[in-house]
Design a protein around this motif. Structure first.
Motif, PDB file in Angstrom:
ATOM      1  N   LEU A  14       0.840  -1.191   0.000  1.00 49.61           N
ATOM      2  CA  LEU A  14       0.000   0.000   0.000  1.00 49.61           C
ATOM      3  C   LEU A  14       0.877   1.244   0.000  1.00 49.61           C
ATOM      4  O   LEU A  14       0.524   2.284  -0.526  1.00 49.61           O
ATOM      5  CB  LEU A  14      -0.891   0.021   1.258  1.00 49.61           C
ATOM      6  CG  LEU A  14      -2.156  -0.821   1.215  1.00 49.61           C
ATOM      7  CD1 LEU A  14      -2.822  -0.762   2.575  1.00 49.61           C
ATOM      8  CD2 LEU A  14      -3.104  -0.312   0.153  1.00 49.61           C
ATOM      9  N   SER A  99      -8.950  -6.786  -0.152  1.00 47.40           N
ATOM     10  CA  SER A  99      -9.638  -5.560  -0.568  1.00 47.40           C
ATOM     11  C   SER A  99      -9.478  -4.464   0.479  1.00 47.40           C
ATOM     12  O   SER A  99      -9.252  -4.743   1.666  1.00 47.40           O
ATOM     13  CB  SER A  99     -11.130  -5.836  -0.767  1.00 47.40           C
ATOM     14  OG  SER A  99     -11.761  -6.083   0.474  1.00 47.40           O
ATOM     15  N   PRO A 100      -9.609  -3.212   0.074  1.00 43.36           N
ATOM     16  CA  PRO A 100      -9.569  -2.101   1.032  1.00 43.36           C
ATOM     17  C   PRO A 100     -10.635  -2.250   2.119  1.00 43.36           C
ATOM     18  O   PRO A 100     -10.397  -1.884   3.270  1.00 43.36           O
ATOM     19  CB  PRO A 100      -9.831  -0.878   0.150  1.00 43.36           C
ATOM     20  CG  PRO A 100      -9.322  -1.266  -1.197  1.00 43.36           C
ATOM     21  CD  PRO A 100      -9.686  -2.717  -1.325  1.00 43.36           C
ATOM     22  N   ARG A 101     -11.776  -2.800   1.768  1.00 40.40           N
ATOM     23  CA  ARG A 101     -12.835  -2.996   2.753  1.00 40.40           C
ATOM     24  C   ARG A 101     -12.410  -4.005   3.828  1.00 40.40           C
ATOM     25  O   ARG A 101     -12.695  -3.816   5.013  1.00 40.40           O
ATOM     26  CB  ARG A 101     -14.120  -3.486   2.068  1.00 40.40           C
ATOM     27  CG  ARG A 101     -15.285  -3.661   3.039  1.00 40.40           C
ATOM     28  CD  ARG A 101     -16.557  -4.075   2.309  1.00 40.40           C
ATOM     29  NE  ARG A 101     -17.667  -4.260   3.223  1.00 40.40           N
ATOM     30  CZ  ARG A 101     -18.425  -3.279   3.695  1.00 40.40           C
ATOM     31  NH1 ARG A 101     -18.172  -2.036   3.309  1.00 40.40           N
ATOM     32  NH2 ARG A 101     -19.411  -3.514   4.522  1.00 40.40           N
ATOM     33  N   GLU A 102     -11.732  -5.059   3.405  1.00 44.89           N
ATOM     34  CA  GLU A 102     -11.253  -6.053   4.375  1.00 44.89           C
ATOM     35  C   GLU A 102     -10.246  -5.419   5.326  1.00 44.89           C
ATOM     36  O   GLU A 102     -10.254  -5.712   6.532  1.00 44.89           O
ATOM     37  CB  GLU A 102     -10.619  -7.231   3.636  1.00 44.89           C
ATOM     38  CG  GLU A 102     -11.615  -8.124   2.935  1.00 44.89           C
ATOM     39  CD  GLU A 102     -10.930  -9.209   2.120  1.00 44.89           C
ATOM     40  OE1 GLU A 102     -11.249 -10.395   2.324  1.00 44.89           O
ATOM     41  OE2 GLU A 102     -10.068  -8.869   1.270  1.00 44.89           O
ATOM     42  N   VAL A 103      -9.371  -4.574   4.802  1.00 49.42           N
ATOM     43  CA  VAL A 103      -8.400  -3.894   5.643  1.00 49.42           C
ATOM     44  C   VAL A 103      -9.111  -2.977   6.637  1.00 49.42           C
ATOM     45  O   VAL A 103      -8.786  -2.942   7.828  1.00 49.42           O
ATOM     46  CB  VAL A 103      -7.414  -3.075   4.787  1.00 49.42           C
ATOM     47  CG1 VAL A 103      -6.496  -2.236   5.679  1.00 49.42           C
ATOM     48  CG2 VAL A 103      -6.576  -3.996   3.902  1.00 49.42           C
ATOM     49  N   GLU A 104     -10.120  -2.256   6.163  1.00 46.42           N
ATOM     50  CA  GLU A 104     -10.870  -1.344   7.024  1.00 46.42           C
ATOM     51  C   GLU A 104     -11.569  -2.105   8.153  1.00 46.42           C
ATOM     52  O   GLU A 104     -11.534  -1.680   9.319  1.00 46.42           O
ATOM     53  CB  GLU A 104     -11.904  -0.590   6.188  1.00 46.42           C
ATOM     54  CG  GLU A 104     -12.723   0.408   6.990  1.00 46.42           C
ATOM     55  CD  GLU A 104     -13.758   1.134   6.146  1.00 46.42           C
ATOM     56  OE1 GLU A 104     -14.501   1.961   6.719  1.00 46.42           O
ATOM     57  OE2 GLU A 104     -13.833   0.873   4.934  1.00 46.42           O
ATOM     58  N   ARG A 107      -9.025  -3.277  10.705  1.00 49.23           N
ATOM     59  CA  ARG A 107      -8.555  -2.160  11.516  1.00 49.23           C
ATOM     60  C   ARG A 107      -9.581  -1.780  12.580  1.00 49.23           C
ATOM     61  O   ARG A 107      -9.222  -1.485  13.731  1.00 49.23           O
ATOM     62  CB  ARG A 107      -8.274  -0.955  10.607  1.00 49.23           C
ATOM     63  CG  ARG A 107      -7.107  -1.135   9.677  1.00 49.23           C
ATOM     64  CD  ARG A 107      -5.804  -0.727  10.328  1.00 49.23           C
ATOM     65  NE  ARG A 107      -5.692   0.711  10.415  1.00 49.23           N
ATOM     66  CZ  ARG A 107      -5.361   1.381  11.517  1.00 49.23           C
ATOM     67  NH1 ARG A 107      -5.154   0.732  12.639  1.00 49.23           N
ATOM     68  NH2 ARG A 107      -5.259   2.695  11.508  1.00 49.23           N
ATOM     69  N   GLU A 136      -1.898   0.691   8.929  1.00 46.65           N
ATOM     70  CA  GLU A 136      -2.797   0.220   7.869  1.00 46.65           C
ATOM     71  C   GLU A 136      -2.082  -0.789   6.974  1.00 46.65           C
ATOM     72  O   GLU A 136      -2.652  -1.818   6.601  1.00 46.65           O
ATOM     73  CB  GLU A 136      -3.316   1.388   7.044  1.00 46.65           C
ATOM     74  CG  GLU A 136      -4.332   0.956   5.985  1.00 46.65           C
ATOM     75  CD  GLU A 136      -5.013   2.129   5.313  1.00 46.65           C
ATOM     76  OE1 GLU A 136      -5.626   1.923   4.265  1.00 46.65           O
ATOM     77  OE2 GLU A 136      -4.926   3.255   5.841  1.00 46.65           O
ATOM     78  N   ARG A 140      -2.976  -4.854   6.281  1.00 43.08           N
ATOM     79  CA  ARG A 140      -3.017  -5.485   4.958  1.00 43.08           C
ATOM     80  C   ARG A 140      -2.064  -6.668   4.885  1.00 43.08           C
ATOM     81  O   ARG A 140      -2.394  -7.723   4.354  1.00 43.08           O
ATOM     82  CB  ARG A 140      -2.674  -4.464   3.876  1.00 43.08           C
ATOM     83  CG  ARG A 140      -2.537  -5.093   2.492  1.00 43.08           C
ATOM     84  CD  ARG A 140      -2.190  -4.084   1.418  1.00 43.08           C
ATOM     85  NE  ARG A 140      -1.717  -4.750   0.217  1.00 43.08           N
ATOM     86  CZ  ARG A 140      -2.512  -5.332  -0.677  1.00 43.08           C
ATOM     87  NH1 ARG A 140      -3.817  -5.312  -0.500  1.00 43.08           N
ATOM     88  NH2 ARG A 140      -2.005  -5.932  -1.734  1.00 43.08           N
TER      89      ARG A 140
END
Length: 208
Positions: A14, A99-104, A107, A136, A140
């Motif tokens: 990222l 995916s960015p959603r999974e990371v969000e 977190r 972040e 990931r």
């Protein structure tokens, strides 16, 4: 017994794009390492180190203790940056994505478990030498690693594929930072191992 290979958390791709710049593949001044024909510059590496030192110095009375407990920080960070590139390559080869959603979501779960951002940041800084801005990428990294392990069904198989990815990247390291161990997928004498079980949000927020 599971084979344990050094690989730490932190800096995922990222943030890798601005950290790596194309070169001919030959080591040159200002280069900390060359990975897959891309170089990790010494300035990019130092930026990672400076972020951690800044966070440590802001920690108040525990600053000196935190700094003393993180010797060889340049090598630690370079090790993480190289291993992240290896993980990304192995995951790409396997068709594994995060995916960015999974990371969000991950977190958010970390924050809830830690009791808030201040507690999470303090734990990450103490346990894994992670600055707040590196969390972040760490999330990931953990998710991608776990998915890769799940994809192959065993840690041993995943580590075999990681070794193949590392070999394909033709990693070269500036001797100033130590020697790359292709068998262990680690720079020098780094000791942080792969986690031998799936990461859960309820586990410690930092560390490999």
């Amino acid at each position: 017994m599971h084979r344990r290979t050094a690989l730490s958390v932190s800096a995922a791709l990222l943030v890798a794009a601005p950290l790596l710049s194309a070169c001919s593949g030959q080591s040159r001044p200002g280069t900390a390492a060359v990975v897959g024909g891309e170089r990790i510059t010494t300035s990019a590496l130092q930026a990672q180190v400076n972020d951690v030192r800044t966070a440590q110095n802001r920690s108040g009375q525990s600053a000196a203790q935190l700094i003393q407990a993180s010797p060889g920080l340049e090598r630690v960070k370079l090790n993480k940056m190289i291993q992240t590139a290896v993980l990304e390559r192995a995951a790409k080869d396997a068709g594994v994505r995060v995916s960015p959603r999974e990371v969000e979501e991950f977190r958010k779960a970390q924050l809830e478990k830690a009791g808030g951002p201040e507690q999470l940041e303090a734990a990450a800084l103490e346990q894994a030498h992670l600055a707040p801005g590196q969390l972040e990428a760490d999330a990931r990294f953990k998710l991608l690693r776990d998915k890769l392990f799940d994809h192959y069904g065993s840690q041993d198989k995943a580590l075999e594929k990681l070794g193949a990815a590392a070999k394909a990247l033709h990693i070269e390291v500036n001797p100033r930072y130590g020697a790359w161990d292709a068998q262990q997928i680690v720079l020098g004498d780094q000791q942080t191992p792969w986690i031998t079980q799936r990461t859960r949000p309820g586990q410690a927020p930092a560390g490999a």
